[in-house]
Design an enzyme around this catalytic site. Structure first.
Site, short mmCIF file in Angstrom:
data_model
loop_
_atom_site.label_atom_id
_atom_site.label_comp_id
_atom_site.label_asym_id
_atom_site.label_seq_id
_atom_site.Cartn_x
_atom_site.Cartn_y
_atom_site.Cartn_z
CG HIS A 65 1.83 -13.16 -27.12
ND1 HIS A 65 2.60 -12.18 -26.78
CD2 HIS A 65 1.05 -13.28 -26.14
CE1 HIS A 65 2.09 -11.91 -24.87
NE2 HIS A 65 1.38 -11.98 -25.56
CG ASP A 94 3.49 -9.02 -28.56
OD1 ASP A 94 3.22 -9.70 -28.24
OD2 ASP A 94 3.05 -8.05 -28.52
CG ASP A 131 1.31 -11.04 -20.84
OD1 ASP A 131 1.39 -11.39 -21.91
OD2 ASP A 131 1.14 -9.83 -20.84
CD GLU A 153 -1.71 -11.00 -26.20
OE1 GLU A 153 -2.64 -11.22 -25.74
OE2 GLU A 153 -0.69 -9.86 -25.63
CD GLU A 154 0.99 -7.97 -24.02
OE1 GLU A 154 0.61 -7.39 -23.70
OE2 GLU A 154 1.35 -8.39 -23.32
CG ASP A 201 -1.71 -14.23 -23.35
OD1 ASP A 201 -0.28 -14.10 -22.40
OD2 ASP A 201 -1.91 -13.41 -24.45
CG HIS A 224 1.58 -5.42 -19.34
ND1 HIS A 224 0.55 -5.67 -19.95
CD2 HIS A 224 1.79 -6.67 -19.35
CE1 HIS A 224 0.11 -5.92 -20.93
NE2 HIS A 224 0.76 -7.25 -20.79
#
EC number: 3.4.11.4
Length: 419
Positions: A83, A85, A146, A180-181, A203, A386
């Protein structure tokens, strides 16, 4: 030990991480932020330049491409996903990746946050990376590994296959997904758009991880409308929506059923945001559990709490809407473990012992599996995601690239499905 892929992976991650592609769960657009298309367009240009076929941007803003099968190989079609994003939980604007080459085993400091330290004492896995090349951000942003580490892995493996046609493999479909997030990247359109018999998301975290079980997830939105009036005339008239929102939070089991108080296979109710004023408040929750019974119970609990608080103040209006996000991919994968078994074998062939734990989260594979394309999750090396202490080892990304190439070779030995 450096590998043939290290330089390319490092270059790709550093370039990709500099691009702000943060998603936004409060936006209704597709993708949720237009800046994600900066990553998508770059990938499309790179895919075309390396010789990939059928490079397109779908109606759902998914970048799709094909690595054609080598001659005489008639095998099932495999998909690789990552992904584009990055998470909305922390600043992702102005990312400045830093490569700590030949990590010395000590604390890692950050140029833009002098008091911040990434310590192997606090994060023991880092102590196993001595001599490897570690990439972090500069201290004031997340890194975005990520899942830009996953993007780098997929792009590097794809480029290698296209440059080496002597490596026998079947048709491979690539998909680079937005949002995705926030749980919206994979739509019911993707199975047909992808056209794969099975797929893998890159991922995951630690080398060796092959995951086929995730949380099941719902989202909760609580809206509270109070009675607004000038505070000078508020006696027996004002109904403060903020106070009622606080009651909802305090009535929930916040010492036993929140992310910070649970682990392993325990689910939770997580209060994500609370916005508004004394007149109106909107609260967002995510509900997680590995089993549907537990997820449904958490939804029922949130509704019950809202009803209980509403009963204390009949002049207020409180609504609670719960919507489907994704489901535990184990429910479908356990019916046919072939894609999982192939991934485990590919990890062993790369010299690692596979580990299959339950993800305390979800991946695009959770939704894709639910929609009909089996899709376990494979590691790409990202750690501490994150937040500002996020990091990834270039050598761990190289291990994931080798796993992808092992999968390509092993699928070539399978017969294509009839019809």
């Amino acid at each position: 030990m450096r590998t043939d892929f290290d330089t390319e992976l490092e270059d790709r991650l550093v370039r990709y991480a500099k691009i702000d592609s943060q998603s936004d769960g409060h936006s209704a657009s597709v993708p949720s932020t237009k800046i994600q298309l900066d990553m998508s367009r770059l990938l499309m240009d790179e895919l075309k330049a390396m010789g990939a076929q059928d490079v397109t941007l779908s109606q759902d803003s998914v970048v799709l491409a094909t690595i054609p099968a080598t001659q005489s190989v008639d095998a099932p079609v495999m998909g690789w996903l990552a992904h584009v994003d990055t998470a909305p939980q922390f600043n992702a604007t102005g990312v400045k990746p830093v490569v700590h080459r030949g990590y010395n085993g000590g604390d890692i400091s950050f140029a833009d946050a002098p008091d911040l330290r990434l310590s192997p004492e606090e994060y023991p896995f880092l102590s196993e990376k001595v001599g490897e090349d570690i990439i972090t951000a500069s201290g004031t942003t997340l890194l975005g590994a990520d899942d830009k580490a996953g993007v780098a892995v997929v792009m590097t493996a794809a480029r290698h296959l296209l440059d080496n046609p002597d490596i026998a493999h079947g048709k491979i479909r690539l998909a680079f997904v937005p949002d995705e997030e926030i749980g919206r990247g994979v739509t019911p359109n993707l199975p047909a758009d992808l056209g794969a018999d099975f797929a893998y998301t890159f991922d995951g975290s630690t080398p060796g991880d092959v995951e086929y079980e995730s949380f099941s997830a719902d989202a909760g939105v609580v809206k509270i409308t109070g009675v607004s009036i000038h505070p000078g005339w508020a006696k027996d008239e004002l109904v403060n929506a903020l106070h009622l929102g606080a009651k909802v939070l305090m009535t929930l089991p916040h010492v036993t059923m929140t992310p910070e108080t649970t682990e392993g296979r325990e689910g939770f109710i997580h209060a994500v945001s609370m916005t508004g004023s004394a007149a109106e408040v909107e609260m967002h929750f995510i509900l997680r559990d590995f089993e549907m019974e537990g997820l449904e119970a958490k939804g029922a609990l949130l509704r019950q709490v809202c009803e209980t608080v509403a009963a204390t103040e009949p002049r207020a209006r409180i609504t609670c809407d719960i919507t489907h996000q994704y489901r535990n991919m184990r429910y479908w994968l356990e019916k046919d473990m072939t894609p999982v078994d192939m991934a485990l074998a590919a990890v062993r062939k790369a010299g690692m012992e596979p580990v299959s734990g339950a993800i305390r989260g979800g991946t695009d594979g959770s939704r894709l599996t639910e929609f009909g394309t089996p899709c376990p999750n494979i590691f790409c090396g990202m750690q501490n995601v994150h937040g500002p202490l996020e990091w990834v080892s270039v050598q761990d990304m190289a291990k994931a690239t080798l796993v992808a190439l092992n999968l390509a070779s092993s699928v070539a030995e399978l017969d294509a499905p009839a019809g």
